[in-house]
Design a protein around this motif. Structure first.
Motif, PDB file in Angstrom:
ATOM      1  N   VAL A  88       0.346  -0.913   0.059  1.00 15.01           N
ATOM      2  CA  VAL A  88       0.027  -0.005  -0.512  1.00 15.01           C
ATOM      3  C   VAL A  88       0.686   1.154  -0.306  1.00 15.01           C
ATOM      4  O   VAL A  88       0.546   2.011  -0.938  1.00 15.01           O
ATOM      5  CB  VAL A  88      -0.797  -0.103   0.858  1.00 15.01           C
ATOM      6  N   GLY A  89       2.364   1.353   0.966  1.00 14.87           N
ATOM      7  CA  GLY A  89       2.348   2.218   0.713  1.00 14.87           C
ATOM      8  C   GLY A  89       3.466   2.594  -0.479  1.00 14.87           C
ATOM      9  O   GLY A  89       3.566   4.239  -0.627  1.00 14.87           O
ATOM     10  N   VAL A  90       3.904   1.806  -1.084  1.00 15.72           N
ATOM     11  CA  VAL A  90       4.746   1.989  -2.385  1.00 15.72           C
ATOM     12  C   VAL A  90       4.012   2.305  -3.311  1.00 15.72           C
ATOM     13  O   VAL A  90       3.680   3.383  -4.474  1.00 15.72           O
ATOM     14  CB  VAL A  90       5.325   1.066  -2.468  1.00 15.72           C
ATOM     15  N   TRP A  91       2.479   1.808  -3.260  1.00 16.65           N
ATOM     16  CA  TRP A  91       1.647   2.710  -4.319  1.00 16.65           C
ATOM     17  C   TRP A  91       1.356   3.692  -4.340  1.00 16.65           C
ATOM     18  O   TRP A  91       0.975   4.590  -5.342  1.00 16.65           O
ATOM     19  CB  TRP A  91       0.395   1.232  -4.514  1.00 16.65           C
ATOM     20  N   THR A  92       0.991   4.141  -3.138  1.00 20.13           N
ATOM     21  CA  THR A  92       0.597   5.028  -2.660  1.00 20.13           C
ATOM     22  C   THR A  92       1.780   6.532  -3.036  1.00 20.13           C
ATOM     23  O   THR A  92       1.518   6.911  -3.188  1.00 20.13           O
ATOM     24  CB  THR A  92       0.425   5.137  -1.090  1.00 20.13           C
ATOM     25  N   VAL A 211      -5.918  19.495   0.067  1.00 17.40           N
ATOM     26  CA  VAL A 211      -6.605  18.674   0.550  1.00 17.40           C
ATOM     27  C   VAL A 211      -7.824  19.781  -0.104  1.00 17.40           C
ATOM     28  O   VAL A 211      -7.613  21.027   0.397  1.00 17.40           O
ATOM     29  CB  VAL A 211      -6.641  17.767   1.543  1.00 17.40           C
ATOM     30  N   GLY A 212      -8.147  19.211  -0.880  1.00 14.50           N
ATOM     31  CA  GLY A 212      -9.719  20.102  -1.327  1.00 14.50           C
ATOM     32  C   GLY A 212     -10.799  19.481  -0.763  1.00 14.50           C
ATOM     33  O   GLY A 212     -10.487  18.684   0.247  1.00 14.50           O
ATOM     34  N   PHE A 213     -12.085  20.075  -1.088  1.00 11.80           N
ATOM     35  CA  PHE A 213     -12.930  19.754  -0.283  1.00 11.80           C
ATOM     36  C   PHE A 213     -14.024  18.330  -0.319  1.00 11.80           C
ATOM     37  O   PHE A 213     -13.814  16.819   0.186  1.00 11.80           O
ATOM     38  CB  PHE A 213     -14.569  20.225  -0.777  1.00 11.80           C
ATOM     39  N   LEU A 214     -13.391  17.488  -1.393  1.00 14.02           N
ATOM     40  CA  LEU A 214     -13.876  16.203  -1.949  1.00 14.02           C
ATOM     41  C   LEU A 214     -12.801  14.932  -1.289  1.00 14.02           C
ATOM     42  O   LEU A 214     -13.001  14.394  -0.415  1.00 14.02           O
ATOM     43  CB  LEU A 214     -14.256  15.381  -3.654  1.00 14.02           C
ATOM     44  N   ARG A 304      -6.717   4.564  -2.050  1.00 21.87           N
ATOM     45  CA  ARG A 304      -6.841   5.313  -3.137  1.00 21.87           C
ATOM     46  C   ARG A 304      -7.650   6.324  -3.446  1.00 21.87           C
ATOM     47  O   ARG A 304      -7.509   7.940  -3.993  1.00 21.87           O
ATOM     48  CB  ARG A 304      -8.101   4.604  -4.081  1.00 21.87           C
ATOM     49  N   GLY A 305      -8.549   6.971  -1.850  1.00 23.29           N
ATOM     50  CA  GLY A 305      -8.973   8.645  -1.212  1.00 23.29           C
ATOM     51  C   GLY A 305      -7.688   9.227  -1.160  1.00 23.29           C
ATOM     52  O   GLY A 305      -7.888  10.212  -2.063  1.00 23.29           O
ATOM     53  N   GLY A 306      -6.859   8.931  -1.013  1.00 23.14           N
ATOM     54  CA  GLY A 306      -5.601   9.871  -0.404  1.00 23.14           C
ATOM     55  C   GLY A 306      -5.030  10.104  -2.252  1.00 23.14           C
ATOM     56  O   GLY A 306      -4.797  11.167  -1.632  1.00 23.14           O
ATOM     57  N   THR A 307      -4.530   9.484  -2.404  1.00 21.61           N
ATOM     58  CA  THR A 307      -3.900   9.764  -3.948  1.00 21.61           C
ATOM     59  C   THR A 307      -5.170  10.441  -4.403  1.00 21.61           C
ATOM     60  O   THR A 307      -4.927  11.583  -5.446  1.00 21.61           O
ATOM     61  CB  THR A 307      -3.754   8.438  -4.343  1.00 21.61           C
ATOM     62  N   SER A 308      -6.196  10.469  -4.441  1.00 18.61           N
ATOM     63  CA  SER A 308      -6.919  11.386  -5.363  1.00 18.61           C
ATOM     64  C   SER A 308      -7.357  12.890  -5.122  1.00 18.61           C
ATOM     65  O   SER A 308      -8.147  13.612  -5.761  1.00 18.61           O
ATOM     66  CB  SER A 308      -8.433  10.286  -6.447  1.00 18.61           C
TER      67      SER A 308
END
Length: 370
Positions: A88-92, A211-214, A304-308
């Motif tokens: 997960v860390g590497v992918w992030t 970080v934005g609203f979403l 996934r949520g953090g990277t987006s």
């Protein structure tokens, strides 16, 4: 008929002779079998067993459930969880959004030995659909601004310090003169905001995270909600906030309304920045809790949520891990603060603004710079 011998007559005064008694046969009495001594003994009756108290069914210990095998199974699970966490860390790290936020080195404050983060919450609506704007009560304001501006100093030794800079702080923006702090982001994006913050505080910024609203919504929902203790019931029509007093778990929509609300707060923007710091600690605390570390599915959802939702500049996986650890250590006197303020009702050409206490703010930022 006469009972005398033939030729003999019975005198009239002699009573007739009683007939001879026949010898009586002995009377036979039939005894019950259980009283007759000559009767064969009946077979013995089976003795009733005493009733026993019900017992629990016996549990067979399977042969494979042995200490060594249990230990090996535990080690295997730990190894798999650790391997998943590394993946997960590497992918992030390879999917993080890059933000071009650090200006050229010329004219910037001296870079100290500590690591300083500028954390920015963008209130840009450009990435929101019309339905999302309505659901999240964001309004339709155009352009980009910042609702949240935080400085986080992470020293090599000692506790980190998190300082809130109110968005309406009256400061000098390079190339634009005096204006509210969040206007710097609208004029020139993250780079101009960094230059403005460095000029107003004298602190060198090493890393930026935006970080934005979403992002607030996605990150909150990715960790399964964030526990928050609300000191009093709050309702805010503009942000859509409606929460009761007490401890509860916020979903993404409620969390966004909570960190944006200010008109219903008696302390206004100063109360909002306090809630923003508290929520940031709660969110990152949930992100590294055991309830999430033992759930690979939630780890991938958070990644996934953090990277987006999050964009960074000048930071890799190690720096991000230090950031999360530092925010979790923040809390209490000496580790978090709002920049000292002299008034929140400064009359300016841009409307009402926040004026810093110059002497107290200078001392605070000098400490961070050291």
């Amino acid at each position: 008929m006469s009972d005398w011998p033939e030729g003999w007559d019975r005198p009239p005064d002699v009573p007739p002779r009683a007939p001879e008694l026949q010898p009586q046969q002995p009377r036979t009495t039939v005894l019950p079998a259980h009283l007759d001594p000559r009767a064969p003994a009946p077979p013995p009756r089976p003795t009733a067993r005493p009733r026993r108290s019900p017992r629990l069914p016996r549990v067979r210990v399977l042969r494979w459930v042995r200490p060594r095998r249990v230990l090996a199974l535990v080690v295997l699970v730990v190894v798999l969880l650790a391997a998943n966490l590394v993946a997960v860390g590497v992918w992030t790290a390879t999917h993080l959004q890059h933000l071009d936020a650090l200006p050229p080195a010329a004219g910037r404050p001296h870079d100290g030995s500590d690591s300083v983060w500028l954390l920015v919450g963008s209130d840009s609506r450009s990435s929101l659909t019309r339905a999302q704007r309505a659901a999240l009560h964001t309004g339709t304001a155009e352009g980009q601004r910042t609702d949240t501006i935080l400085l986080l100093a992470v020293p090599r030794t000692g506790k980190p310090v998190l300082v809130s800079l109110p968005r309406d702080s009256w400061v000098t923006i390079p190339g634009h003169g005096k204006d509210k702090l969040n206007a710097a982001y609208a004029y020139g994006g993250a780079q101009l905001l960094v230059r403005t913050v460095e000029g107003a505080t004298g602190v060198h910024v090493d890393h930026v995270a935006e970080v934005g609203f979403l992002g607030i919504v996605d990150l909150t929902d990715a960790v399964g909600g964030v526990p928050v203790c609300v000191p009093r019931a709050m309702q805010d029509a503009k942000s859509g906030l409606d929460v009761a007093k007490g401890c509860q778990t916020f979903d993404g929509k409620t969390a966004l309304a909570y960190v944006r609300a200010r008109y219903s707060d008696p302390k206004g923007d100063l109360g909002r920045v306090e809630r923003q710091r508290a929520y940031l600690r709660a969110l990152l605390g949930k992100a590294v809790s055991w309830s999430l570390l033992l759930r690979p599915d939630r780890q991938w959802r958070l990644a996934r949520g953090g990277t987006s939702a999050v964009a960074v500049d000048g930071a890799g996986p190690v720096e991000l891990a230090r950031l999360v650890r530092a925010v979790r250590q923040v809390g209490g006197p000496g580790t978090e603060a709002t920049v000292p303020v002299s008034t929140t009702a400064l009359r300016t050409s841009r409307g009402v603004a926040v004026a810093w206490d110059a002497a107290a703010a200078k001392a605070l930022f000098a400490q961070l710079a050291r």
